[in-house]
Scaffold this motif. Structure first.
Motif, PDB file in Angstrom:
ATOM      1  N   ASP A  17       0.857  -1.178   0.000  1.00  0.00           N
ATOM      2  CA  ASP A  17       0.000   0.000   0.000  1.00  0.00           C
ATOM      3  C   ASP A  17       0.899   1.235   0.000  1.00  0.00           C
ATOM      4  O   ASP A  17       1.103   1.885   1.022  1.00  0.00           O
ATOM      5  CB  ASP A  17      -0.924  -0.023   1.217  1.00  0.00           C
ATOM      6  N   TRP A  18       1.459   1.543  -1.162  1.00  0.00           N
ATOM      7  CA  TRP A  18       2.440   2.617  -1.272  1.00  0.00           C
ATOM      8  C   TRP A  18       1.914   3.984  -0.869  1.00  0.00           C
ATOM      9  O   TRP A  18       2.653   4.757  -0.250  1.00  0.00           O
ATOM     10  CB  TRP A  18       3.056   2.639  -2.674  1.00  0.00           C
ATOM     11  N   PRO A  19       0.672   4.353  -1.179  1.00  0.00           N
ATOM     12  CA  PRO A  19       0.194   5.667  -0.720  1.00  0.00           C
ATOM     13  C   PRO A  19       0.232   5.805   0.807  1.00  0.00           C
ATOM     14  O   PRO A  19       0.636   6.845   1.321  1.00  0.00           O
ATOM     15  CB  PRO A  19      -1.231   5.753  -1.259  1.00  0.00           C
ATOM     16  N   VAL A  20      -0.158   4.769   1.525  1.00  0.00           N
ATOM     17  CA  VAL A  20      -0.109   4.817   2.991  1.00  0.00           C
ATOM     18  C   VAL A  20       1.341   4.880   3.462  1.00  0.00           C
ATOM     19  O   VAL A  20       1.682   5.648   4.366  1.00  0.00           O
ATOM     20  CB  VAL A  20      -0.847   3.604   3.612  1.00  0.00           C
ATOM     21  N   PHE A  21       2.205   4.102   2.841  1.00  0.00           N
ATOM     22  CA  PHE A  21       3.627   4.098   3.205  1.00  0.00           C
ATOM     23  C   PHE A  21       4.242   5.479   2.984  1.00  0.00           C
ATOM     24  O   PHE A  21       4.870   6.045   3.878  1.00  0.00           O
ATOM     25  CB  PHE A  21       4.375   3.040   2.388  1.00  0.00           C
ATOM     26  N   ILE A  22       4.042   6.027   1.801  1.00  0.00           N
ATOM     27  CA  ILE A  22       4.642   7.323   1.451  1.00  0.00           C
ATOM     28  C   ILE A  22       4.074   8.451   2.312  1.00  0.00           C
ATOM     29  O   ILE A  22       4.804   9.351   2.731  1.00  0.00           O
ATOM     30  CB  ILE A  22       4.451   7.608  -0.048  1.00  0.00           C
ATOM     31  N   ALA A  23       2.789   8.385   2.611  1.00  0.00           N
ATOM     32  CA  ALA A  23       2.157   9.430   3.422  1.00  0.00           C
ATOM     33  C   ALA A  23       2.681   9.430   4.855  1.00  0.00           C
ATOM     34  O   ALA A  23       2.708  10.473   5.512  1.00  0.00           O
ATOM     35  CB  ALA A  23       0.639   9.263   3.423  1.00  0.00           C
ATOM     36  N   ASN A  24       3.114   8.282   5.353  1.00  0.00           N
ATOM     37  CA  ASN A  24       3.564   8.188   6.739  1.00  0.00           C
ATOM     38  C   ASN A  24       5.073   8.211   6.907  1.00  0.00           C
ATOM     39  O   ASN A  24       5.564   8.420   8.017  1.00  0.00           O
ATOM     40  CB  ASN A  24       2.979   6.933   7.387  1.00  0.00           C
ATOM     41  N   LEU A  25       5.830   8.021   5.851  1.00  0.00           N
ATOM     42  CA  LEU A  25       7.285   8.044   5.946  1.00  0.00           C
ATOM     43  C   LEU A  25       7.811   9.377   6.504  1.00  0.00           C
ATOM     44  O   LEU A  25       8.694   9.361   7.374  1.00  0.00           O
ATOM     45  CB  LEU A  25       7.914   7.724   4.592  1.00  0.00           C
ATOM     46  N   PRO A  26       7.283  10.531   6.080  1.00  0.00           N
ATOM     47  CA  PRO A  26       7.759  11.783   6.688  1.00  0.00           C
ATOM     48  C   PRO A  26       7.493  11.838   8.196  1.00  0.00           C
ATOM     49  O   PRO A  26       8.226  12.498   8.926  1.00  0.00           O
ATOM     50  CB  PRO A  26       6.975  12.872   5.963  1.00  0.00           C
ATOM     51  N   GLY A  27       6.464  11.153   8.655  1.00  0.00           N
ATOM     52  CA  GLY A  27       6.173  11.124  10.093  1.00  0.00           C
ATOM     53  C   GLY A  27       7.273  10.458  10.883  1.00  0.00           C
ATOM     54  O   GLY A  27       7.594  10.876  12.000  1.00  0.00           O
ATOM     55  N   ILE A  28       7.869   9.419  10.308  1.00  0.00           N
ATOM     56  CA  ILE A  28       8.988   8.755  10.975  1.00  0.00           C
ATOM     57  C   ILE A  28      10.186   9.700  11.010  1.00  0.00           C
ATOM     58  O   ILE A  28      10.798   9.918  12.063  1.00  0.00           O
ATOM     59  CB  ILE A  28       9.366   7.447  10.259  1.00  0.00           C
ATOM     60  N   ILE A  29      10.505  10.257   9.872  1.00  0.00           N
ATOM     61  CA  ILE A  29      11.698  11.098   9.745  1.00  0.00           C
ATOM     62  C   ILE A  29      11.575  12.369  10.585  1.00  0.00           C
ATOM     63  O   ILE A  29      12.407  12.641  11.462  1.00  0.00           O
ATOM     64  CB  ILE A  29      11.951  11.438   8.266  1.00  0.00           C
ATOM     65  N   PHE A  30      10.520  13.157  10.331  1.00  0.00           N
ATOM     66  CA  PHE A  30      10.393  14.444  11.013  1.00  0.00           C
ATOM     67  C   PHE A  30       9.980  14.291  12.479  1.00  0.00           C
ATOM     68  O   PHE A  30      10.368  15.103  13.315  1.00  0.00           O
ATOM     69  CB  PHE A  30       9.431  15.361  10.266  1.00  0.00           C
ATOM     70  N   GLY A  31       9.198  13.258  12.787  1.00  0.00           N
ATOM     71  CA  GLY A  31       8.856  12.999  14.186  1.00  0.00           C
ATOM     72  C   GLY A  31      10.094  12.674  14.998  1.00  0.00           C
ATOM     73  O   GLY A  31      10.276  13.169  16.114  1.00  0.00           O
ATOM     74  N   LEU A  32      10.980  11.848  14.434  1.00  0.00           N
ATOM     75  CA  LEU A  32      12.209  11.477  15.135  1.00  0.00           C
ATOM     76  C   LEU A  32      13.146  12.676  15.274  1.00  0.00           C
ATOM     77  O   LEU A  32      13.706  12.916  16.348  1.00  0.00           O
ATOM     78  CB  LEU A  32      12.910  10.333  14.398  1.00  0.00           C
ATOM     79  N   ILE A  33      13.300  13.447  14.205  1.00  0.00           N
ATOM     80  CA  ILE A  33      14.154  14.644  14.272  1.00  0.00           C
ATOM     81  C   ILE A  33      13.608  15.630  15.308  1.00  0.00           C
ATOM     82  O   ILE A  33      14.366  16.173  16.123  1.00  0.00           O
ATOM     83  CB  ILE A  33      14.279  15.317  12.891  1.00  0.00           C
ATOM     84  N   THR A  34      12.298  15.846  15.293  1.00  0.00           N
ATOM     85  CA  THR A  34      11.691  16.776  16.248  1.00  0.00           C
ATOM     86  C   THR A  34      11.876  16.274  17.676  1.00  0.00           C
ATOM     87  O   THR A  34      12.212  17.040  18.578  1.00  0.00           O
ATOM     88  CB  THR A  34      10.192  16.983  15.946  1.00  0.00           C
ATOM     89  N   PHE A  35      11.679  14.981  17.882  1.00  0.00           N
ATOM     90  CA  PHE A  35      11.860  14.390  19.215  1.00  0.00           C
ATOM     91  C   PHE A  35      13.301  14.586  19.690  1.00  0.00           C
ATOM     92  O   PHE A  35      13.534  15.045  20.815  1.00  0.00           O
ATOM     93  CB  PHE A  35      11.505  12.904  19.178  1.00  0.00           C
ATOM     94  N   LEU A  36      14.259  14.234  18.839  1.00  0.00           N
ATOM     95  CA  LEU A  36      15.667  14.309  19.249  1.00  0.00           C
ATOM     96  C   LEU A  36      16.102  15.750  19.516  1.00  0.00           C
ATOM     97  O   LEU A  36      16.876  15.997  20.461  1.00  0.00           O
ATOM     98  CB  LEU A  36      16.552  13.673  18.178  1.00  0.00           C
ATOM     99  N   THR A  37      15.630  16.686  18.701  1.00  0.00           N
ATOM    100  CA  THR A  37      16.038  18.082  18.919  1.00  0.00           C
ATOM    101  C   THR A  37      15.323  18.711  20.109  1.00  0.00           C
ATOM    102  O   THR A  37      15.773  19.732  20.618  1.00  0.00           O
ATOM    103  CB  THR A  37      15.810  18.944  17.650  1.00  0.00           C
ATOM    104  N   ALA A  38      14.207  18.115  20.556  1.00  0.00           N
ATOM    105  CA  ALA A  38      13.476  18.662  21.708  1.00  0.00           C
ATOM    106  C   ALA A  38      14.068  18.201  23.027  1.00  0.00           C
ATOM    107  O   ALA A  38      13.722  18.738  24.084  1.00  0.00           O
ATOM    108  CB  ALA A  38      12.001  18.273  21.635  1.00  0.00           C
ATOM    109  N   LEU A  39      14.939  17.210  22.997  1.00  0.00           N
ATOM    110  CA  LEU A  39      15.573  16.748  24.232  1.00  0.00           C
ATOM    111  C   LEU A  39      16.603  17.785  24.672  1.00  0.00           C
ATOM    112  O   LEU A  39      17.393  18.271  23.875  1.00  0.00           O
ATOM    113  CB  LEU A  39      16.247  15.393  24.019  1.00  0.00           C
ATOM    114  N   HIS A  40      16.593  18.115  25.916  1.00  0.00           N
ATOM    115  CA  HIS A  40      17.560  19.096  26.411  1.00  0.00           C
ATOM    116  C   HIS A  40      18.159  18.680  27.711  1.00  0.00           C
ATOM    117  O   HIS A  40      17.882  17.780  28.329  1.00  0.00           O
ATOM    118  CB  HIS A  40      16.977  20.486  26.517  1.00  0.00           C
TER     119      HIS A  40
END
Length: 87
Positions: free
Chosen positions: A64-87
């Motif tokens: 189901d490529w549309p579901v995969f592609i739609a959620n892939l940015p969530g993994i990338i940007f969610g992880l980046i946002t999480f890591l940069t929010a740690l202080h």
């Protein structure tokens, strides 16, 4: 417009909105990098949720490529946002 075409249209709009939702983490990432830390919980949960959706989409017999592609940015940007929010 028949139901099949309506479903395709709704799916495309939902995919675009999903991607935009995760790209909207950019301002929070920038703030985090400038020392104005946000809460890391929501982006971590978004990353985990997106990981499950991508796994689901990829594990289907017919990927189901549309579901995969739609959620892939969530993994990338969610992880980046999480890591940069740690202080």
């Amino acid at each position: 417009m028949n139901n099949s075409k309506k479903a395709i249209l709704v799916g495309r709009i939902a995919s675009i909105m999903s991607i935009l939702m995760y790209v909207s983490y950019f301002p929070q990432i920038i703030n985090n990098l400038h020392g104005q830390y946000g809460n890391p919980v929501q982006p971590l949960v978004a990353c985990i949720n997106s990981s499950f959706w991508c796994s689901y989409a990829f594990l289907q017999e017919y990927k189901d490529w549309p579901v995969f592609i739609a959620n892939l940015p969530g993994i990338i940007f969610g992880l980046i946002t999480f890591l940069t929010a740690l202080h």
